[in-house]
Design a protein around this motif. Structure first.
Motif, PDB file in Angstrom:
ATOM      1  N   THR A  12       1.084  -1.384  -0.096  1.00 62.47           N
ATOM      2  CA  THR A  12       0.157   0.067   0.313  1.00 62.47           C
ATOM      3  C   THR A  12       0.965   0.983  -0.386  1.00 62.47           C
ATOM      4  OG1 THR A  12      -2.139  -1.119   1.194  1.00 62.47           O
ATOM      5  CG2 THR A  12      -1.716   1.339   0.702  1.00 62.47           C
ATOM      6  N   CYS A  30       1.248   0.460   8.518  1.00 57.61           N
ATOM      7  CA  CYS A  30       0.422   0.470   7.716  1.00 57.61           C
ATOM      8  C   CYS A  30      -0.650   0.516   8.188  1.00 57.61           C
ATOM      9  CB  CYS A  30       0.617  -0.251   6.944  1.00 57.61           C
ATOM     10  SG  CYS A  30      -0.082  -0.729   5.050  1.00 57.61           S
ATOM     11  N   ARG A  32      -3.109  -0.458   6.465  1.00 57.27           N
ATOM     12  CA  ARG A  32      -3.772  -1.170   5.282  1.00 57.27           C
ATOM     13  C   ARG A  32      -4.184  -2.285   6.464  1.00 57.27           C
ATOM     14  NH1 ARG A  32      -5.075  -2.462  -0.405  1.00 57.27           N
ATOM     15  NH2 ARG A  32      -6.579  -3.932  -0.458  1.00 57.27           N
ATOM     16  N   CYS A  33      -2.591  -2.879   6.359  1.00 55.39           N
ATOM     17  CA  CYS A  33      -1.835  -4.532   8.128  1.00 55.39           C
ATOM     18  C   CYS A  33      -1.593  -4.125   8.608  1.00 55.39           C
ATOM     19  CB  CYS A  33      -1.091  -5.312   6.935  1.00 55.39           C
ATOM     20  SG  CYS A  33       0.037  -4.466   6.447  1.00 55.39           S
TER      21      CYS A  33
END
Length: 56
Positions: A12, A30, A32-33
């Motif tokens: 990302t 991050c 996202r993760c």
């Protein structure tokens, strides 16, 4: 300068600012993760550069 970095785990790309990196000594999480990584390793300028290749 419009800085961004790429997550070393999921790839990302997201924007970062110099002050943020200075305070955290380059470390970011991050969105996202949730991987924590040194954003300076994947840092690039959105206005001039192509994103660095992902590490998948």
């Amino acid at each position: 300068m419009n800085l961004a970095t790429r997550c070393t785990t999921c790839g990302t790309i997201f924007r970062v600012v110099q002050d943020q990196l200075r305070v955290s000594e380059g470390w970011v999480r991050c969105g996202r993760c949730a991987e924590v990584f040194d954003a300076r390793e994947q840092l690039f300028d959105l206005e001039r550069d192509s994103p660095p290749p992902g590490r998948r």
